[in-house]
Design a protein around this motif. Structure first.
Motif, PDB file in Angstrom:
ATOM      1  N   LYS A   1      -0.763   1.818  -4.783  1.00  0.00           N
ATOM      2  CA  LYS A   1       0.463   2.498  -5.184  1.00  0.00           C
ATOM      3  C   LYS A   1       1.423   1.464  -5.791  1.00  0.00           C
ATOM      4  O   LYS A   1       1.307   0.270  -5.561  1.00  0.00           O
ATOM      5  CB  LYS A   1       1.119   3.185  -3.987  1.00  0.00           C
ATOM      6  CG  LYS A   1       0.229   4.199  -3.280  1.00  0.00           C
ATOM      7  CD  LYS A   1      -0.571   5.098  -4.188  1.00  0.00           C
ATOM      8  CE  LYS A   1       0.234   6.085  -4.981  1.00  0.00           C
ATOM      9  NZ  LYS A   1      -0.585   6.909  -5.899  1.00  0.00           N
ATOM     10  N   THR A   2       2.396   1.959  -6.589  1.00  0.00           N
ATOM     11  CA  THR A   2       3.297   1.054  -7.304  1.00  0.00           C
ATOM     12  C   THR A   2       4.614   0.799  -6.584  1.00  0.00           C
ATOM     13  O   THR A   2       5.472   0.087  -7.102  1.00  0.00           O
ATOM     14  CB  THR A   2       3.617   1.621  -8.705  1.00  0.00           C
ATOM     15  OG1 THR A   2       4.228   2.913  -8.545  1.00  0.00           O
ATOM     16  CG2 THR A   2       2.357   1.733  -9.539  1.00  0.00           C
ATOM     17  N   ARG A   3       4.765   1.381  -5.402  1.00  0.00           N
ATOM     18  CA  ARG A   3       6.016   1.200  -4.659  1.00  0.00           C
ATOM     19  C   ARG A   3       5.772   1.557  -3.191  1.00  0.00           C
ATOM     20  O   ARG A   3       4.741   2.125  -2.852  1.00  0.00           O
ATOM     21  CB  ARG A   3       7.112   2.098  -5.234  1.00  0.00           C
ATOM     22  CG  ARG A   3       6.828   3.584  -5.032  1.00  0.00           C
ATOM     23  CD  ARG A   3       7.776   4.493  -5.802  1.00  0.00           C
ATOM     24  NE  ARG A   3       7.617   5.878  -5.428  1.00  0.00           N
ATOM     25  CZ  ARG A   3       6.677   6.683  -5.889  1.00  0.00           C
ATOM     26  NH1 ARG A   3       5.772   6.231  -6.726  1.00  0.00           N
ATOM     27  NH2 ARG A   3       6.624   7.944  -5.509  1.00  0.00           N
ATOM     28  N   VAL A   4       6.741   1.236  -2.368  1.00  0.00           N
ATOM     29  CA  VAL A   4       6.719   1.637  -0.964  1.00  0.00           C
ATOM     30  C   VAL A   4       7.936   2.520  -0.737  1.00  0.00           C
ATOM     31  O   VAL A   4       9.070   2.119  -1.013  1.00  0.00           O
ATOM     32  CB  VAL A   4       6.769   0.410  -0.021  1.00  0.00           C
ATOM     33  CG1 VAL A   4       6.909   0.859   1.421  1.00  0.00           C
ATOM     34  CG2 VAL A   4       5.542  -0.454  -0.214  1.00  0.00           C
ATOM     35  N   ASP A   5       7.680   3.743  -0.283  1.00  0.00           N
ATOM     36  CA  ASP A   5       8.752   4.661   0.073  1.00  0.00           C
ATOM     37  C   ASP A   5       8.176   5.717   1.009  1.00  0.00           C
ATOM     38  O   ASP A   5       7.046   5.565   1.489  1.00  0.00           O
ATOM     39  CB  ASP A   5       9.415   5.280  -1.173  1.00  0.00           C
ATOM     40  CG  ASP A   5       8.469   6.074  -2.053  1.00  0.00           C
ATOM     41  OD1 ASP A   5       7.380   6.489  -1.599  1.00  0.00           O
ATOM     42  OD2 ASP A   5       8.815   6.303  -3.231  1.00  0.00           O
TER      43      ASP A   5
ATOM     44  N   GLU B   1      -8.257  -3.886  -0.313  1.00  0.00           N
ATOM     45  CA  GLU B   1      -7.273  -4.440  -1.230  1.00  0.00           C
ATOM     46  C   GLU B   1      -6.141  -3.430  -1.300  1.00  0.00           C
ATOM     47  O   GLU B   1      -6.390  -2.229  -1.435  1.00  0.00           O
ATOM     48  CB  GLU B   1      -7.862  -4.664  -2.621  1.00  0.00           C
ATOM     49  CG  GLU B   1      -8.869  -5.783  -2.655  1.00  0.00           C
ATOM     50  CD  GLU B   1      -9.461  -6.021  -4.040  1.00  0.00           C
ATOM     51  OE1 GLU B   1      -9.357  -5.132  -4.916  1.00  0.00           O
ATOM     52  OE2 GLU B   1     -10.023  -7.099  -4.227  1.00  0.00           O
ATOM     53  N   ALA B   2      -4.907  -3.915  -1.181  1.00  0.00           N
ATOM     54  CA  ALA B   2      -3.750  -3.017  -1.201  1.00  0.00           C
ATOM     55  C   ALA B   2      -2.629  -3.670  -1.985  1.00  0.00           C
ATOM     56  O   ALA B   2      -2.464  -4.894  -1.944  1.00  0.00           O
ATOM     57  CB  ALA B   2      -3.289  -2.710   0.222  1.00  0.00           C
ATOM     58  N   THR B   3      -1.878  -2.856  -2.694  1.00  0.00           N
ATOM     59  CA  THR B   3      -0.732  -3.400  -3.408  1.00  0.00           C
ATOM     60  C   THR B   3       0.369  -3.805  -2.430  1.00  0.00           C
ATOM     61  O   THR B   3       1.075  -4.779  -2.680  1.00  0.00           O
ATOM     62  CB  THR B   3      -0.192  -2.390  -4.433  1.00  0.00           C
ATOM     63  OG1 THR B   3      -0.116  -1.100  -3.829  1.00  0.00           O
ATOM     64  CG2 THR B   3      -1.086  -2.331  -5.655  1.00  0.00           C
ATOM     65  N   PHE B   4       0.500  -3.080  -1.335  1.00  0.00           N
ATOM     66  CA  PHE B   4       1.535  -3.370  -0.342  1.00  0.00           C
ATOM     67  C   PHE B   4       1.006  -3.108   1.056  1.00  0.00           C
ATOM     68  O   PHE B   4       0.049  -2.363   1.236  1.00  0.00           O
ATOM     69  CB  PHE B   4       2.770  -2.482  -0.561  1.00  0.00           C
ATOM     70  CG  PHE B   4       3.349  -2.587  -1.944  1.00  0.00           C
ATOM     71  CD1 PHE B   4       4.127  -3.661  -2.305  1.00  0.00           C
ATOM     72  CD2 PHE B   4       3.103  -1.597  -2.885  1.00  0.00           C
ATOM     73  CE1 PHE B   4       4.651  -3.769  -3.583  1.00  0.00           C
ATOM     74  CE2 PHE B   4       3.625  -1.680  -4.161  1.00  0.00           C
ATOM     75  CZ  PHE B   4       4.403  -2.769  -4.513  1.00  0.00           C
ATOM     76  N   MET B   5       1.655  -3.712   2.023  1.00  0.00           N
ATOM     77  CA  MET B   5       1.412  -3.438   3.442  1.00  0.00           C
ATOM     78  C   MET B   5       2.778  -3.239   4.090  1.00  0.00           C
ATOM     79  O   MET B   5       3.797  -3.645   3.542  1.00  0.00           O
ATOM     80  CB  MET B   5       0.686  -4.619   4.109  1.00  0.00           C
ATOM     81  CG  MET B   5      -0.772  -4.738   3.704  1.00  0.00           C
ATOM     82  SD  MET B   5      -1.781  -3.388   4.302  1.00  0.00           S
ATOM     83  CE  MET B   5      -2.018  -3.875   5.991  1.00  0.00           C
TER      84      MET B   5
ATOM     85  N   VAL C   1      -3.607  -8.409   0.030  1.00  0.00           N
ATOM     86  CA  VAL C   1      -2.447  -7.761  -0.577  1.00  0.00           C
ATOM     87  C   VAL C   1      -2.238  -8.367  -1.961  1.00  0.00           C
ATOM     88  O   VAL C   1      -2.049  -9.581  -2.096  1.00  0.00           O
ATOM     89  CB  VAL C   1      -1.186  -7.931   0.297  1.00  0.00           C
ATOM     90  CG1 VAL C   1       0.015  -7.260  -0.371  1.00  0.00           C
ATOM     91  CG2 VAL C   1      -1.423  -7.344   1.682  1.00  0.00           C
ATOM     92  N   VAL C   2      -2.283  -7.524  -2.998  1.00  0.00           N
ATOM     93  CA  VAL C   2      -2.211  -8.005  -4.376  1.00  0.00           C
ATOM     94  C   VAL C   2      -0.843  -7.818  -5.009  1.00  0.00           C
ATOM     95  O   VAL C   2      -0.552  -8.406  -6.041  1.00  0.00           O
ATOM     96  CB  VAL C   2      -3.292  -7.333  -5.262  1.00  0.00           C
ATOM     97  CG1 VAL C   2      -4.681  -7.657  -4.733  1.00  0.00           C
ATOM     98  CG2 VAL C   2      -3.087  -5.834  -5.361  1.00  0.00           C
ATOM     99  N   GLY C   3       0.004  -6.984  -4.415  1.00  0.00           N
ATOM    100  CA  GLY C   3       1.304  -6.709  -5.000  1.00  0.00           C
ATOM    101  C   GLY C   3       1.182  -5.774  -6.202  1.00  0.00           C
ATOM    102  O   GLY C   3       0.085  -5.408  -6.620  1.00  0.00           O
ATOM    103  N   LYS C   4       2.343  -5.399  -6.748  1.00  0.00           N
ATOM    104  CA  LYS C   4       2.357  -4.520  -7.927  1.00  0.00           C
ATOM    105  C   LYS C   4       1.801  -5.301  -9.106  1.00  0.00           C
ATOM    106  O   LYS C   4       2.170  -6.450  -9.336  1.00  0.00           O
ATOM    107  CB  LYS C   4       3.780  -4.048  -8.205  1.00  0.00           C
ATOM    108  CG  LYS C   4       3.869  -3.053  -9.325  1.00  0.00           C
ATOM    109  CD  LYS C   4       5.276  -2.544  -9.509  1.00  0.00           C
ATOM    110  CE  LYS C   4       5.339  -1.622 -10.710  1.00  0.00           C
ATOM    111  NZ  LYS C   4       6.678  -1.088 -10.909  1.00  0.00           N
TER     112      LYS C   4
END
Length: 174
Positions: free
Chosen positions: A49-53, A74-78, A89-92
């Motif tokens: 996902k491109t954000r955390v909300d 692999e995750a964009t955020f944790m 964690v790869v980030g956006k």
């Protein structure tokens, strides 16, 4: 002023519009560029996902990764303060990089309540099975235990079963 045609991106959304407006709503699904070649997966379960909300909540990724310590994620955020040895964690990332990551994933994890699910379509177009919650527009895209696995919403144990299923049958469901 009134619209000549009202559209929604999924039956799920169209039904909400119909209920609140009493209008005829036509479903026009989103499209994607599906011309990328299918690539054998890296072994990672991808959540991108491109954000955390409140909608794009990474907590289910952390919870299912804890249940499957032998599976690489692999995750964009944790969630804040959470680090797990099996989660990279790869980030956006820029869209082009994110698409390569989808192409190389072994399983695409879809835990957010999407109105339709562009990420789900992109994964399927790349031959990547999708495991996610049975809510939002996902049931209109995924055929349970055929091209993906639909877990009961909020049931992380069911997500883990789905990931194990997708990894075991990945070659057959491509």
């Amino acid at each position: 002023m009134a619209a000549d045609i009202v559209t929604g991106p999924s039956e799920w959304v169209a039904n909400i519009i119909r209920r609140h407006t009493l209008r005829d709503v036509r479903v026009v699904y989103h499209g994607i560029d599906g011309l990328r070649p299918s690539i054998v997966g890296s072994g990672a379960v991808l959540w991108n996902k491109t954000r955390v909300d409140a909608v794009c909540d990474p907590r289910p990724v952390a919870e299912v990764a804890r249940l499957l310590p032998d599976v690489h994620f692999e995750a964009t955020f944790m969630p804040d303060g959470v680090t797990l040895p099996n989660v990279h964690v790869v980030g956006k990332e820029p869209h082009e990089v994110a698409m390569l990551r989808v192409d190389h994933a072994s399983v695409y994890l879809a835990t957010t309540r999407e109105t339709f699910g562009i990420g789900t379509l992109e994964a399927l177009a790349a031959g990547v099975p999708v495991v996610g919650y049975r809510w939002g527009g996902q049931p209109e895209i995924i055929e349970h235990m055929r091209d993906g696995y639909l877990a009961a919403p909020g049931d992380v144990q069911d997500l883990a079963r789905g990931i194990r299923w997708a990894l075991a049958y990945r070659d057959a469901i491509k």
